[in-house]
Motif scaffolding. Structure first.
Motif, PDB file in Angstrom:
ATOM      1  N   GLY A  69       0.792  -1.221   0.000  1.00 30.33           N
ATOM      2  CA  GLY A  69       0.000   0.000   0.000  1.00 30.33           C
ATOM      3  C   GLY A  69       0.821   1.266   0.000  1.00 30.33           C
ATOM      4  N   ASP A  70       2.078   1.187   0.495  1.00 32.03           N
ATOM      5  CA  ASP A  70       2.876   2.405   0.558  1.00 32.03           C
ATOM      6  C   ASP A  70       3.805   2.564  -0.645  1.00 32.03           C
ATOM      7  OD1 ASP A  70       4.549   0.320   1.115  1.00 32.03           O
ATOM      8  OD2 ASP A  70       5.505   1.235   2.865  1.00 32.03           O
ATOM      9  N   THR A  71       3.593   1.744  -1.675  1.00 33.83           N
ATOM     10  CA  THR A  71       4.420   1.854  -2.869  1.00 33.83           C
ATOM     11  C   THR A  71       4.216   3.205  -3.537  1.00 33.83           C
ATOM     12  OG1 THR A  71       4.360  -0.522  -3.259  1.00 33.83           O
ATOM     13  CG2 THR A  71       4.891   0.859  -5.140  1.00 33.83           C
ATOM     14  N   CYS A  72       5.311   3.830  -3.921  1.00 34.63           N
ATOM     15  CA  CYS A  72       5.245   5.120  -4.615  1.00 34.63           C
ATOM     16  C   CYS A  72       5.912   4.978  -5.972  1.00 34.63           C
ATOM     17  CB  CYS A  72       5.934   6.198  -3.791  1.00 34.63           C
ATOM     18  SG  CYS A  72       5.788   7.856  -4.503  1.00 34.63           S
ATOM     19  N   LEU A  73       5.226   5.380  -7.013  1.00 34.03           N
ATOM     20  CA  LEU A  73       5.706   5.213  -8.382  1.00 34.03           C
ATOM     21  C   LEU A  73       5.830   6.545  -9.099  1.00 34.03           C
ATOM     22  CD1 LEU A  73       3.405   2.324  -9.642  1.00 34.03           C
ATOM     23  CD2 LEU A  73       5.655   2.113  -8.611  1.00 34.03           C
ATOM     24  N   ARG A  74       6.729   6.561 -10.062  1.00 33.88           N
ATOM     25  CA  ARG A  74       6.698   7.582 -11.100  1.00 33.88           C
ATOM     26  C   ARG A  74       6.534   6.828 -12.402  1.00 33.88           C
ATOM     27  NH1 ARG A  74       7.719  12.120  -8.343  1.00 33.88           N
ATOM     28  NH2 ARG A  74       9.413  12.203  -6.825  1.00 33.88           N
ATOM     29  N   SER A  75       5.493   7.168 -13.153  1.00 34.57           N
ATOM     30  CA  SER A  75       5.164   6.417 -14.359  1.00 34.57           C
ATOM     31  C   SER A  75       5.308   7.285 -15.598  1.00 34.57           C
ATOM     32  CB  SER A  75       3.727   5.888 -14.286  1.00 34.57           C
ATOM     33  OG  SER A  75       3.599   4.916 -13.268  1.00 34.57           O
ATOM     34  N   LEU A  76       5.837   6.675 -16.653  1.00 41.89           N
ATOM     35  CA  LEU A  76       5.929   7.309 -17.958  1.00 41.89           C
ATOM     36  C   LEU A  76       5.132   6.472 -18.949  1.00 41.89           C
ATOM     37  CD1 LEU A  76       9.775   8.005 -18.202  1.00 41.89           C
ATOM     38  CD2 LEU A  76       8.014   9.497 -17.255  1.00 41.89           C
ATOM     39  N   TYR A  77       4.459   7.135 -19.875  1.00 37.52           N
ATOM     40  CA  TYR A  77       3.697   6.445 -20.899  1.00 37.52           C
ATOM     41  C   TYR A  77       4.241   6.869 -22.259  1.00 37.52           C
ATOM     42  CZ  TYR A  77       0.703   5.557 -16.924  1.00 37.52           C
ATOM     43  OH  TYR A  77       0.249   5.172 -15.696  1.00 37.52           O
ATOM     44  N   LEU A  78       4.559   5.883 -23.105  1.00 37.37           N
ATOM     45  CA  LEU A  78       5.190   6.144 -24.394  1.00 37.37           C
ATOM     46  C   LEU A  78       4.326   5.598 -25.525  1.00 37.37           C
ATOM     47  CD1 LEU A  78       7.567   6.121 -22.229  1.00 37.37           C
ATOM     48  CD2 LEU A  78       9.051   5.462 -24.122  1.00 37.37           C
TER      49      LEU A  78
END
Length: 272
Positions: free
Chosen positions: A87-96
């Protein structure tokens, strides 16, 4: 409009309703809730997710990918997958929109994120949706893509066989990494020869059963280590009889001992 005059960022939930991305590369900061995304789904574009904290898990038909801090996973367009994480996972996401030419169009991969790439992703994730592709923002995007395609791939994927008997064995061992069940036991239970199962396992996974089980046990250790559990407890839970054997195997697989992994975890949590 936002205070700086830019259009507001898209909400993550709005992505599923888009026919195409507002720019060929789009990114945002996303914190996942404490739920398991248990449904299978695809995206019309590629997704790169970088785990700042927590261990991200990606499941596809052909394998299981584990993504600890300082790593990112690339999921190509139209690849069926499901995702789970603490639950505490933190992401930075990129979409290509487009798959980098040097990457397989259908193969997920886990890559290492060095400090430069981390800062590029962080900076890009704060850009407005409609950034200037021909200005400074566009130049940052090109540098970011150059760094992504040259990032070293990590052996954090566990291939899974398609044969029902072998898949059942793998599911059993993933659920109980310390289980002593071997290929010979499974052969007896299923009325086939161990040699037959061994050949089939190698053909479907590309690994011998012994190497597959070692990788499975080491990958299963990563979430527990990331939670800060004692290395000795993790080693025992993963089926290792001695701490020294676990540390040696961990170092061969990941290129660093468990203690260094824990330090990297702390550095990742302290990074902006």
């Amino acid at each position: 409009m936002s205070p700086n005059g830019h259009p507001p960022l898209l909400e993550p939930q709005a992505l599923e309703h888009l026919q195409r991305l507002p720019r060929p590369v789009y990114g945002h900061v996303q914190t996942l809730p404490n739920i398991v995304l248990g449904y299978r789904h695809t995206h019309p574009w590629g997704q790169l997710s970088y785990a700042i904290g927590g261990v991200l898990q990606v499941h596809t038909d052909n394998g299981f990918y584990l993504v600890p801090p300082q790593r990112a996973v690339w999921i190509p367009p139209q690849v069926q997958h499901r995702v789970s994480c603490p639950g505490d996972t933190c992401l930075r996401s990129l979409y290509l929109e487009h798959v980098p030419a040097s990457w397989s169009s259908k193969q997920c991969r886990v890559i290492a994120i060095n400090p430069l790439l981390r800062e590029l992703i962080r900076t890009f994730s704060e850009l407005p949706v409609h950034y200037d592709s021909n200005g400074a923002d566009g130049r940052l995007v090109r540098v970011l893509l150059d760094q992504l395609v040259t990032a070293p791939e990590q052996q954090l994927m566990l291939p899974l066989p398609q044969h029902p008997r072998l898949r059942a064995l793998c599911n059993h061992l993933q659920a109980q990494p310390d289980a002593s069940t071997g290929l010979s036991d499974w052969a007896v239970q299923n009325g086939v020869s161990e040699k037959t199962l061994s050949r089939l396992f190698q053909r479907e996974t590309g690994l011998s059963f012994r190497l597959w089980r070692q990788r499975m046990r080491l990958l299963s250790a990563l979430p527990a280590l990331e939670r800060g559990e004692r290395v000795t407890d993790v080693a025992l839970a993963c089926g290792y009889d001695s701490l020294s054997a676990f540390i040696a195997a961990f170092g061969r697989q990941f290129g660093l001992p468990p203690g260094a992994f824990l330090r990297a975890r702390m550095d990742a949590q302290q990074a902006p």
